[in-house]
Design an enzyme around this catalytic site. Structure first.
Site, PDB file in Angstrom:
ATOM      1  N   THR A 161     103.094 -84.499  -8.795  1.00 27.71           N
ATOM      2  CA  THR A 161     101.842 -84.735  -8.089  1.00 27.71           C
ATOM      3  C   THR A 161     101.571 -83.607  -7.098  1.00 27.71           C
ATOM      4  O   THR A 161     102.471 -83.171  -6.389  1.00 27.71           O
ATOM      5  CB  THR A 161     101.895 -86.079  -7.344  1.00 27.71           C
ATOM      6  OG1 THR A 161     102.154 -87.117  -8.286  1.00 27.71           O
ATOM      7  CG2 THR A 161     100.594 -86.368  -6.629  1.00 27.71           C
ATOM      8  N   GLU A 245     107.552 -94.873   0.535  1.00 28.64           N
ATOM      9  CA  GLU A 245     106.823 -94.429  -0.654  1.00 28.64           C
ATOM     10  C   GLU A 245     106.342 -95.619  -1.469  1.00 28.64           C
ATOM     11  O   GLU A 245     105.184 -95.683  -1.900  1.00 28.64           O
ATOM     12  CB  GLU A 245     107.719 -93.534  -1.518  1.00 28.64           C
ATOM     13  CG  GLU A 245     107.059 -93.128  -2.833  1.00 28.64           C
ATOM     14  CD  GLU A 245     107.969 -92.308  -3.734  1.00 28.64           C
ATOM     15  OE1 GLU A 245     107.586 -92.041  -4.887  1.00 28.64           O
ATOM     16  OE2 GLU A 245     109.079 -91.937  -3.283  1.00 28.64           O
TER      17      GLU A 245
END
Length: 385
Positions: A161, A245
């Site tokens: 990402t 996360e």
């Protein structure tokens, strides 16, 4: 049911975020999807407005506000606009990369990277996944070998990402091939370092604007000072930061599902069939009632997890529960909402169609649903009796 997670300060912050979304995000969504890339101006605008880097200490150029509820507000407002790709990018920056640098970095590393991150001038990424290692991080084959005052990095990463936009990447690498889980370290590789190249910008089912890339390391010589944290403790350092996360993914999942549900609820009482709104049919009402209940129940657990995170008591197990449940709920709710839209739900001009595509990854990245259940199941086995 009233939601008492937020204070008046969070409500005022929400107004700032909404104005930012109207000005900087909504007009650009279609172009970002078309270009398959979120360009730099929105990062700079977010940095100027103080919408990124909020948890970074003031001494390092950030907002000095670690209260995760502000992140929840930002994610909810971006979800309302259908900006799932931007949520992914900003969450990576603020809830994954910045905490690694902030908590593990030396004074010099913090000075080098955190102010730029808070300003939107530097974009960070973390490179865990490889072609042969996804959820099983112990399968990582990328290596970093010490050579004098440098680390020499070799290997390949994928599904990264912000891999195209990133100015620096935290690379998970084996620094001791014989030490098992104690043989991993985190090495920061900066853009422009010889031997560090980007491969394809990967063509995904959804999140088209979010840049995802392959990364290659061919005898990349990195200064020894770019070791992040302690040598050999990379695996432990990763595990310690997974609750944040995973909660951030759960937050995005819940916010995305709630946004689509709100739009679908309106649609059901505007769209007519057989002479009356489709929301007046019992099946539609039952569908809406079930989804509303599931969202409310999930929100209660999510908000409890947010409070625990702020208190420093959110466990990896509870974060795993929030992650798998909220992402599976998102997938389920959006699919049902698409069905209620009928043929229009299959048209990309309707937000529900784009949300259907963008949400599919949620049960996969950050640890699959199956891995989350394994974490929970192992804890149940360990504490049995």
């Amino acid at each position: 049911m009233d939601r008492n997670l937020f204070t008046a300060d969070h409500d005022r912050y929400r107004e700032v975020v909404r104005e930012f979304v109207i000005r900087e995000v909504a007009p650009n969504l279609e172009r970002w999807d078309r270009d398959r890339l979120i360009d730099r101006p929105v990062w700079l605008a977010a940095g100027k407005q103080g919408l990124i880097g909020l948890s970074i200490p003031e001494a390092d150029g950030g907002g000095g506000q670690p209260d995760y509820r502000y992140q929840v507000v930002l994610i909810e407002e971006l979800a309302r606009a259908g900006a799932a790709s931007l949520i992914s990018s900003f969450s990576l920056q603020d809830n994954i990369v910045a905490p690694y640098v902030q908590e593990l970095g030396t004074a010099e590393q913090k000075r080098r990277w955190l102010p730029g991150m808070a300003a939107g001038e530097l974009i960070g990424a973390i490179a865990m996944s490889e072609p042969g290692a996804g959820s099983d991080l112990q399968g990582v084959r990328t290596t970093a070998r010490r050579d004098g005052e440098h680390w020499v990095v070799n290997g390949q990463k994928t599904f990264i990402t912000s891999g195209v936009n990133a100015d620096f990447v935290i690379v998970v690498a084996r620094t001791d091939p014989d030490a098992g889980s104690r043989g991993f370290s985190l090495i920061v590789v900066e853009t422009g370092t010889p031997g560090f190249t980007r491969g394809r910008k990967l063509d995904k089912i959804g999140l088209h604007a979010q840049d995802t890339a392959e990364l290659f390391f061919d005898n990349v010589r990195v200064p020894a000072a770019n070791l992040l944290g302690e040598e050999g403790r990379g695996f432990v350092q990763l595990m310690e930061r997974l609750p944040l996360e995973r909660l951030s993914i759960a937050t995005a999942a819940l916010a995305g599902a709630e946004a689509v549900f709100a739009e679908t609820r309106r649609y059901c009482f505007e769209r007519t069939a057989f002479g009356k709104p489709i929301g007046d049919f019992q099946n539609t009402r039952f569908q809406l009632a079930e989804m509303s209940t599931e969202l409310d129940v999930t929100r209660a657990y999510h908000d409890q997890a947010v409070r625990a995170l702020n208190d420093g008591t959110l466990s990896a197990v509870d974060a795993a529960k929030a992650k798998w449940w909220a992402t599976e709920l998102q997938k389920r709710v959006i699919d049902r909402c698409l069905q209620l839209h009928g043929g229009y739900g299959y048209m990309l001009e309707y937000p529900v169609a784009k949300a259907f595509l963008d949400s599919r990854i949620q049960t996969i990245y950050g640890g699959t649903t199956e891995i989350m259940k394994e974490i929970i199941g192992r804890d149940l086995a360990r504490t049995a009796g």
